[in-house]
Scaffold this active site. Structure first.
Site, short mmCIF file in Angstrom:
data_model
loop_
_atom_site.label_atom_id
_atom_site.label_comp_id
_atom_site.label_asym_id
_atom_site.label_seq_id
_atom_site.Cartn_x
_atom_site.Cartn_y
_atom_site.Cartn_z
N CYS A 178 -39.67 33.27 10.26
CA CYS A 178 -39.33 31.67 11.10
C CYS A 178 -39.48 32.17 12.35
O CYS A 178 -40.62 31.63 12.78
CB CYS A 178 -38.30 30.98 10.90
SG CYS A 178 -37.51 31.45 9.10
N ASP A 179 -39.60 32.64 12.85
CA ASP A 179 -39.01 33.46 14.42
C ASP A 179 -40.06 34.05 14.77
O ASP A 179 -39.96 33.80 16.37
CB ASP A 179 -38.03 33.38 14.79
CG ASP A 179 -37.41 31.07 14.71
OD1 ASP A 179 -37.92 30.90 14.51
OD2 ASP A 179 -35.76 31.87 14.44
N CYS A 212 -33.42 34.38 11.12
CA CYS A 212 -35.39 33.96 10.39
C CYS A 212 -36.54 35.29 10.85
O CYS A 212 -36.80 34.73 11.86
CB CYS A 212 -35.70 33.19 9.70
SG CYS A 212 -36.60 32.72 9.04
#
Ligand code: NAP
Length: 304
Positions: free
Chosen positions: A136-137, A133
């Site tokens: 997300c990261d 992701c």
């Protein structure tokens, strides 16, 4: 008898949330079961630019808006993971880690999850430089060099997103042309800190002993030569696998997607499949939303 829901909706992505809105408006006694909260796969998308009337909206924002829209109707929601479904006409038992819920009908809208590649180092380094992701990261890799694996919409979107903060992004693709939409390809090729590694397959993620990603080994499919990309992060975007392992008692295609036509009716009477979990040609927010609406129409027909 009043504990039996007219419809239990499994999954809170765009298909499940839309089904919830339609079910509430049809005055059906409805329960929505969500695993990690609302939004589904769009939460992994930085920008959703092809959902009408919402140009450039972030995935998280679109998920929140859909969820808030559902809440306007006061639909009952529970956070739980489904482990089994015991099909019985008019009394289907949806077994979860938060108890068993009974529904005259069930809409399966559990979507899919990113596919793992099974590379040496992948499992050990997940969360330590390996991610599925980018939105997300990605922030953990500011000013660093990373690699994205894949050539579809998600891989190209991820590479574009990561290029905003990273020093350099390698896009590792196994063929000599991308599967992603042309508009995304155009945006990608305009970036001077992205390098596409064509005809390259990933072989190993280095760093398992050090506890953080140190590099990605790739192999040229034609020359069979290996190269080590000096990267601190590896983002895997090579497609998805369906989240339907909680039942084998329903017809699925060879990839594990639940077989249902546009009416969303499955091989089991009273059970419907909507969104990315359904065997279909095009998995988009718009097609998931359409399934959400169609599935509730079919539920109403079934209940009558
Ligand atoms: P996808 O379209 O299936 O693409 C997967 C990519 O990974 C392909 O390029 C594939 O290569 C590559 N790949 C698969 N297995 C591999 C392996 N073992 N090793 C190396 N590479 C591998 O999946 P996706 O990009 O995750 O998208 C999923 C669905 O969501 C698609 O239908 C997509 O259109 C949709 N989506 C749409 C949007 C949008 O419209 N904005 C955004 C995100 C997602 P090959 O090309 O050689 O097969």
């Amino acid at each position: 008898m009043d504990r039996i829901y007219d419809v239990i909706i499994a999954g809170a992505g765009p298909a499940g949330l839309t089904a919830g809105i339609y079910a509430a408006r049809a005055d059906l006694k409805t329960l929505l079961i969500e695993r990690y909260g609302a939004g589904g796969q769009i939460l992994n998308t930085y920008e959703v630019d092809n959902y009408p009337a919402m140009p450039g909206i972030t995935g998280a924002e679109l998920g929140e808006k859909m969820s808030a829209h559902l809440d306007k109707f006061g639909v009952e929601r529970v956070m739980a993971e489904i482990t089994d479904i015991k099909f019985k006409e008019g009394e289907n038992a949806v077994v979860t880690d938060a108890g068993t819920f009974t529904g005259k009908t069930v809409i399966l809208a559990t979507g899919n999850s990113p596919k793992k590649l099974g590379l040496p180092g992948e499992e050990e380094l997940t969360g330590a430089g390996v991610s599925y992701c980018a939105t997300c990261d990605g922030a953990f890799f500011r000013k660093r060099t990373v690699a994205v694996i894949g050539g579809g919409d998600v891989a190209v979107e991820d590479a574009i997103f990561l290029a905003r903060g990273c020093e350099k992004v390698y896009l590792v693709h196994r063929r000599d042309e991308l599967r992603a939409a042309k508009i995304l390809q155009k945006a990608l090729f305009a970036l001077d800190n992205v390098e596409v590694m064509w005809n390259s397959i990933p072989k190993e993620i280095k760093g398992a002993e050090e506890g953080a990603v140190q590099g990605l080994v790739i192999e040229d499919v034609k020359s069979h030569e290996s190269t080590v990309l000096d990267v601190a992060g590896v983002f895997i975007a090579t497609g998805n696998t369906p989240n339907a392992s909680y039942t084998d008692a329903i017809d699925k295609d060879e990839k594990g997607y639940i077989i249902a036509d546009e009416s969303c009716r499955t091989s089991v009477p009273g059970i419907f499949a909507a969104g990315d979990i359904r065997a279909k040609r095009l998995r988009q927010v718009s097609t998931a939303v359409a399934d959400g609406a169609n599935s509730v129409y079919s539920v109403q027909e079934y209940l009558i």
